[in-house]
Design a protein around this motif. Structure first.
Motif, PDB file in Angstrom:
ATOM      1  N   ALA A 111       0.834  -1.206   0.000  1.00 22.26           N
ATOM      2  CA  ALA A 111       0.000   0.000   0.000  1.00 22.26           C
ATOM      3  C   ALA A 111       0.870   1.258   0.000  1.00 22.26           C
ATOM      4  O   ALA A 111       0.601   2.203  -0.756  1.00 22.26           O
ATOM      5  CB  ALA A 111      -0.936  -0.008   1.203  1.00 22.26           C
ATOM      6  N   ILE A 112       1.911   1.265   0.811  1.00 21.39           N
ATOM      7  CA  ILE A 112       2.826   2.412   0.845  1.00 21.39           C
ATOM      8  C   ILE A 112       3.519   2.565  -0.499  1.00 21.39           C
ATOM      9  O   ILE A 112       3.647   3.675  -1.034  1.00 21.39           O
ATOM     10  CB  ILE A 112       3.856   2.242   1.984  1.00 21.39           C
ATOM     11  CG1 ILE A 112       3.161   2.343   3.338  1.00 21.39           C
ATOM     12  CG2 ILE A 112       4.990   3.260   1.859  1.00 21.39           C
ATOM     13  CD1 ILE A 112       4.010   1.903   4.512  1.00 21.39           C
ATOM     14  N   ARG A 113       3.957   1.467  -1.054  1.00 26.57           N
ATOM     15  CA  ARG A 113       4.635   1.484  -2.356  1.00 26.57           C
ATOM     16  C   ARG A 113       3.715   2.028  -3.445  1.00 26.57           C
ATOM     17  O   ARG A 113       4.135   2.845  -4.272  1.00 26.57           O
ATOM     18  CB  ARG A 113       5.093   0.071  -2.708  1.00 26.57           C
ATOM     19  CG  ARG A 113       5.803  -0.052  -4.029  1.00 26.57           C
ATOM     20  CD  ARG A 113       6.263  -1.503  -4.194  1.00 26.57           C
ATOM     21  NE  ARG A 113       6.851  -1.720  -5.486  1.00 26.57           N
ATOM     22  CZ  ARG A 113       6.232  -2.319  -6.504  1.00 26.57           C
ATOM     23  NH1 ARG A 113       4.998  -2.765  -6.374  1.00 26.57           N
ATOM     24  NH2 ARG A 113       6.852  -2.490  -7.645  1.00 26.57           N
ATOM     25  N   ALA A 114       2.471   1.587  -3.452  1.00 26.12           N
ATOM     26  CA  ALA A 114       1.519   2.074  -4.455  1.00 26.12           C
ATOM     27  C   ALA A 114       1.320   3.578  -4.323  1.00 26.12           C
ATOM     28  O   ALA A 114       1.186   4.285  -5.321  1.00 26.12           O
ATOM     29  CB  ALA A 114       0.187   1.346  -4.303  1.00 26.12           C
ATOM     30  N   ARG A 115       1.306   4.058  -3.104  1.00 26.71           N
ATOM     31  CA  ARG A 115       1.111   5.502  -2.862  1.00 26.71           C
ATOM     32  C   ARG A 115       2.337   6.317  -3.264  1.00 26.71           C
ATOM     33  O   ARG A 115       2.211   7.428  -3.751  1.00 26.71           O
ATOM     34  CB  ARG A 115       0.793   5.706  -1.372  1.00 26.71           C
ATOM     35  CG  ARG A 115       0.652   7.120  -0.955  1.00 26.71           C
ATOM     36  CD  ARG A 115      -0.741   7.642  -1.288  1.00 26.71           C
ATOM     37  NE  ARG A 115      -0.936   8.940  -0.704  1.00 26.71           N
ATOM     38  CZ  ARG A 115      -1.029  10.046  -1.414  1.00 26.71           C
ATOM     39  NH1 ARG A 115      -0.977  10.008  -2.719  1.00 26.71           N
ATOM     40  NH2 ARG A 115      -1.191  11.200  -0.810  1.00 26.71           N
ATOM     41  N   CYS A 116       3.523   5.757  -3.071  1.00 27.84           N
ATOM     42  CA  CYS A 116       4.765   6.512  -3.279  1.00 27.84           C
ATOM     43  C   CYS A 116       5.411   6.306  -4.644  1.00 27.84           C
ATOM     44  O   CYS A 116       6.298   7.063  -5.025  1.00 27.84           O
ATOM     45  CB  CYS A 116       5.784   6.140  -2.205  1.00 27.84           C
ATOM     46  SG  CYS A 116       5.260   6.568  -0.548  1.00 27.84           S
ATOM     47  N   ASP A 117       5.017   5.280  -5.358  1.00 30.09           N
ATOM     48  CA  ASP A 117       5.680   4.959  -6.624  1.00 30.09           C
ATOM     49  C   ASP A 117       5.204   5.892  -7.728  1.00 30.09           C
ATOM     50  O   ASP A 117       4.087   6.399  -7.698  1.00 30.09           O
ATOM     51  CB  ASP A 117       5.399   3.503  -7.008  1.00 30.09           C
ATOM     52  CG  ASP A 117       6.502   2.912  -7.867  1.00 30.09           C
ATOM     53  OD1 ASP A 117       7.446   3.630  -8.231  1.00 30.09           O
ATOM     54  OD2 ASP A 117       6.408   1.715  -8.180  1.00 30.09           O
ATOM     55  N   ARG A 118       6.050   6.076  -8.700  1.00 36.05           N
ATOM     56  CA  ARG A 118       5.706   6.909  -9.858  1.00 36.05           C
ATOM     57  C   ARG A 118       4.756   6.157 -10.773  1.00 36.05           C
ATOM     58  O   ARG A 118       4.885   4.943 -10.946  1.00 36.05           O
ATOM     59  CB  ARG A 118       6.973   7.266 -10.636  1.00 36.05           C
ATOM     60  CG  ARG A 118       7.943   8.114  -9.854  1.00 36.05           C
ATOM     61  CD  ARG A 118       9.112   8.591 -10.725  1.00 36.05           C
ATOM     62  NE  ARG A 118       9.510   7.661 -11.758  1.00 36.05           N
ATOM     63  CZ  ARG A 118      10.559   6.844 -11.677  1.00 36.05           C
ATOM     64  NH1 ARG A 118      11.294   6.820 -10.605  1.00 36.05           N
ATOM     65  NH2 ARG A 118      10.865   6.053 -12.679  1.00 36.05           N
ATOM     66  N   PRO A 119       3.850   6.861 -11.415  1.00 41.47           N
ATOM     67  CA  PRO A 119       2.903   6.168 -12.299  1.00 41.47           C
ATOM     68  C   PRO A 119       3.558   5.582 -13.545  1.00 41.47           C
ATOM     69  O   PRO A 119       3.022   4.662 -14.148  1.00 41.47           O
ATOM     70  CB  PRO A 119       1.881   7.237 -12.672  1.00 41.47           C
ATOM     71  CG  PRO A 119       2.493   8.532 -12.295  1.00 41.47           C
ATOM     72  CD  PRO A 119       3.551   8.266 -11.270  1.00 41.47           C
ATOM     73  N   ASP A 120       4.714   6.075 -13.950  1.00 44.76           N
ATOM     74  CA  ASP A 120       5.367   5.578 -15.171  1.00 44.76           C
ATOM     75  C   ASP A 120       6.388   4.478 -14.869  1.00 44.76           C
ATOM     76  O   ASP A 120       7.253   4.199 -15.670  1.00 44.76           O
ATOM     77  CB  ASP A 120       6.034   6.731 -15.920  1.00 44.76           C
ATOM     78  CG  ASP A 120       7.177   7.350 -15.122  1.00 44.76           C
ATOM     79  OD1 ASP A 120       7.246   7.130 -13.891  1.00 44.76           O
ATOM     80  OD2 ASP A 120       7.982   8.066 -15.720  1.00 44.76           O
TER      81      ASP A 120
END
Length: 149
Positions: A131-140
């Motif tokens: 969940a944290i990774r999904a929030r912090c990761d770049r969309p590209d």
């Protein structure tokens, strides 16, 4: 002997967890944790535990049902073997979380407790990290993973 191997399994992984939790920015930590070979010590214990029980292990895992699995886990060697397998996979998950956290630039003060949580209750720690990774990761990210640019 089985009790000793059960205890030994976790202690073989402590140095790797300690590096990720207490020395996350040390360059040696990144090098060590980058290797999937960190899971070898608990897998050696696993091998020692199941070596004399391969027919029982095969019967349990090739046609799993709850009763057979319960019987398998009721033996000291079966429970210890499962423990060694879980410890090895938890370490690999923790190492991936560590590497991803470094890539994302997540703070060690966030990741240290999260890695400890993962040691104790890996499915919950892993889910929280995702969940944290999904929030912090770049969309590209998909493009950068494929092209490395």
């Amino acid at each position: 002997m089985t009790g000793f191997l059960f205890q030994l399994t976790f202690w073989l992984t402590v140095p790797f967890w300690a590096l990720m939790v207490f020395a996350p920015t040390w360059p040696t930590t990144a090098r060590v944790v980058a290797s999937p070979l960190i899971a070898v010590p608990p897998l050696v214990v696993y091998t020692a535990l199941v070596a004399g029980h391969l027919p029982e292990l095969w019967a349990t895992m090739s046609s799993p049902d709850l009763g057979t699995l319960r019987e398998f886990l009721a033996t000291s060697w079966g429970a210890s073997a499962l423990w060694a397998q879980v410890i090895a996979w938890d370490l690999l998950i923790g190492a991936w979380m560590y590497r991803e956290s470094r890539r994302l630039g997540l703070r060690p003060l966030l990741m240290g407790p999260l890695l400890v949580f993962t040691i104790v209750l890996s499915p919950f720690g892993f889910a929280l990290f995702l969940a944290i990774r999904a929030r912090c990761d770049r969309p590209d990210r998909a493009t950068t993973v494929v092209t490395d640019q």
